[in-house]
Write a protein that holds these residues in place. Structure first.
Motif, PDB file in Angstrom:
ATOM      1  N   PHE A  37       0.836  -1.204   0.000  1.00 45.52           N
ATOM      2  CA  PHE A  37       0.000   0.000   0.000  1.00 45.52           C
ATOM      3  C   PHE A  37       0.870   1.254   0.000  1.00 45.52           C
ATOM      4  O   PHE A  37       0.596   2.216  -0.740  1.00 45.52           O
ATOM      5  CB  PHE A  37      -0.929  -0.009   1.214  1.00 45.52           C
ATOM      6  N   LEU A  38       1.918   1.253   0.823  1.00 43.61           N
ATOM      7  CA  LEU A  38       2.829   2.398   0.844  1.00 43.61           C
ATOM      8  C   LEU A  38       3.516   2.576  -0.502  1.00 43.61           C
ATOM      9  O   LEU A  38       3.661   3.696  -1.003  1.00 43.61           O
ATOM     10  CB  LEU A  38       3.869   2.224   1.957  1.00 43.61           C
ATOM     11  N   ARG A 171      10.787  11.830 -10.550  1.00 38.69           N
ATOM     12  CA  ARG A 171      11.770  10.725 -10.543  1.00 38.69           C
ATOM     13  C   ARG A 171      12.154  10.349  -9.115  1.00 38.69           C
ATOM     14  O   ARG A 171      12.313   9.163  -8.792  1.00 38.69           O
ATOM     15  CB  ARG A 171      13.003  11.128 -11.349  1.00 38.69           C
ATOM     16  N   LEU A 172      12.306  11.355  -8.237  1.00 36.95           N
ATOM     17  CA  LEU A 172      12.685  11.089  -6.844  1.00 36.95           C
ATOM     18  C   LEU A 172      11.584  10.326  -6.119  1.00 36.95           C
ATOM     19  O   LEU A 172      11.869   9.368  -5.376  1.00 36.95           O
ATOM     20  CB  LEU A 172      12.973  12.406  -6.126  1.00 36.95           C
ATOM     21  N   VAL A 173      10.325  10.724  -6.332  1.00 34.73           N
ATOM     22  CA  VAL A 173       9.204  10.047  -5.681  1.00 34.73           C
ATOM     23  C   VAL A 173       9.119   8.593  -6.137  1.00 34.73           C
ATOM     24  O   VAL A 173       8.946   7.668  -5.322  1.00 34.73           O
ATOM     25  CB  VAL A 173       7.880  10.786  -5.982  1.00 34.73           C
ATOM     26  N   ALA A 174       9.261   8.375  -7.454  1.00 33.61           N
ATOM     27  CA  ALA A 174       9.190   7.008  -7.975  1.00 33.61           C
ATOM     28  C   ALA A 174      10.337   6.153  -7.440  1.00 33.61           C
ATOM     29  O   ALA A 174      10.131   4.999  -7.024  1.00 33.61           O
ATOM     30  CB  ALA A 174       9.221   7.030  -9.503  1.00 33.61           C
ATOM     31  N   ALA A 179      12.463   1.975  -3.716  1.00 30.35           N
ATOM     32  CA  ALA A 179      13.432   1.603  -2.676  1.00 30.35           C
ATOM     33  C   ALA A 179      12.717   1.169  -1.398  1.00 30.35           C
ATOM     34  O   ALA A 179      13.062   0.139  -0.790  1.00 30.35           O
ATOM     35  CB  ALA A 179      14.364   2.779  -2.388  1.00 30.35           C
ATOM     36  N   ALA A 180      11.712   1.960  -1.003  1.00 34.13           N
ATOM     37  CA  ALA A 180      10.944   1.590   0.194  1.00 34.13           C
ATOM     38  C   ALA A 180      10.214   0.277  -0.018  1.00 34.13           C
ATOM     39  O   ALA A 180      10.115  -0.560   0.887  1.00 34.13           O
ATOM     40  CB  ALA A 180       9.944   2.700   0.539  1.00 34.13           C
ATOM     41  N   ALA A 185       9.134  -5.119   1.275  1.00 37.58           N
ATOM     42  CA  ALA A 185       8.802  -6.444   0.736  1.00 37.58           C
ATOM     43  C   ALA A 185       9.727  -7.516   1.305  1.00 37.58           C
ATOM     44  O   ALA A 185       9.301  -8.647   1.564  1.00 37.58           O
ATOM     45  CB  ALA A 185       8.875  -6.429  -0.782  1.00 37.58           C
ATOM     46  N   LEU A 186      11.007  -7.172   1.512  1.00 37.67           N
ATOM     47  CA  LEU A 186      11.931  -8.135   2.122  1.00 37.67           C
ATOM     48  C   LEU A 186      11.501  -8.467   3.552  1.00 37.67           C
ATOM     49  O   LEU A 186      11.528  -9.627   3.969  1.00 37.67           O
ATOM     50  CB  LEU A 186      13.352  -7.567   2.116  1.00 37.67           C
TER      51      LEU A 186
END
Length: 299
Positions: A37-38, A171-174, A179-180, A185-186
């Motif tokens: 969701f995030l 680009r920074l938001v994507a 990355a988050a 997910a890990l």
């Protein structure tokens, strides 16, 4: 038919195992749903910011305000210079009367005040519609500076740096979302692995019997691996559903408040391909967690 029956059997065992450890399964699905969701929020923000940038690139025009008394020859020279630059698609003159009419349409509450003025405060201008690739061109800034230096020009209005900064924000938001998403997910994958391990412990006696009778590894480990995939799939679908609900709620809020600024940004949901990638991310996390938990030394 045999393969279908075998898969149905594996699926039944996987669902049964998850149900036995349903509390841990709920925690696992909740964590991966929250993580995705995030990620979806980041992607949704990037999607709509990207849409704003695309709209600005298509619709933004350079406005050249002329000095009072600019003659027809100066205006014609300005228009020819613009078309010869290979950056401009169309040239459009805006008279002071046209500018006042636009102001009255855009700011109806202030139209009466503007009408009480003795003269017309709006200057004559020339609008230049840029070609699609002009904003990214290195020649745009010198071209705007050249226009501003013209004796008949009072001011050139166009903030190319703002558009470029906005593209950088997209680009920074994507990138931040991706990355988050990987980190979350890990973490979710290891939670899924713990749930699968708990399921393995609940089936320890059955696993030993299956090994004694020579059952293939796919029959022994398959249900646990499939259980991880099911948790990831369910988490992805829940995350997508919650994200869609939140988006619909935000649209309703924007419509009820008539907020023009928010209306510019909240215009579209994630594309079908992005939705599929989001759910697939949950499946991959579940597959990773199931693989970790169902290694030979654990089963």
């Amino acid at each position: 038919m045999k393969q279908g029956a075998a898969f149905a059997s594996l699926l039944d065992e996987a669902v049964s195992g998850l149900w036995r450890a349903r509390r841990m399964t709920f925690v696992s699905v909740f964590q991966i749903s929250f993580s995705l969701f995030l990620v979806g929020l980041f992607l949704l923000a990037a999607e709509n910011l990207g849409g704003v940038v695309d709209t600005l690139r298509r619709e933004t025009a350079v406005t050249v305000f002329l000095k009072p008394g600019a003659d027809e020859a100066a205006k014609g020279a300005l228009e020819r210079r613009a078309m010869e630059s290979k950056l401009v698609a169309a040239v459009r003159r805006v008279s002071p009367e046209d500018a006042r009419a636009r102001f009255a349409r855009s700011f109806a509450s202030l139209a009466g005040a503007a009408g009480t003025l003795s003269g017309n405060p709006f200057p004559e201008s020339v609008e230049l519609d840029l070609l699609p690739g002009a904003i990214s061109s290195a020649a745009l800034r010198p071209f705007l500076a050249n226009l501003a230096a013209s004796p008949s020009v009072d001011e050139v209005q166009f903030d190319v740096d703002w558009i470029r900064r906005l593209r950088g924000v997209v680009r920074l938001v994507a990138a931040s979302g991706l990355a988050a998403g990987v980190l979350l997910a890990l973490g979710a994958a290891f939670t899924i692995a713990n749930v699968v391990r708990l399921t393995i412990l609940l089936h320890r006696d059955e696993i030993e019997i299956l090994r004694l009778v020579g059952a293939p590894e796919v029959l022994i480990r398959g249900p646990f691996l499939l259980g991880g995939v099911l948790q990831g799939l369910l988490g992805g679908l829940v995350a997508l559903g919650v994200l869609a609900g939140a988006f619909r709620g935000l649209l309703f809020f924007v419509a009820s408040t008539e907020n023009v600024l928010l209306g510019v940004f909240v215009v579209r949901f994630l594309s079908p391909a992005t939705c599929a990638v989001l759910v697939l991310g949950g499946v991959v996390a579940g597959l990773l967690g199931g693989t970790i938990a169902s290694r030979r030394e654990h089963v």
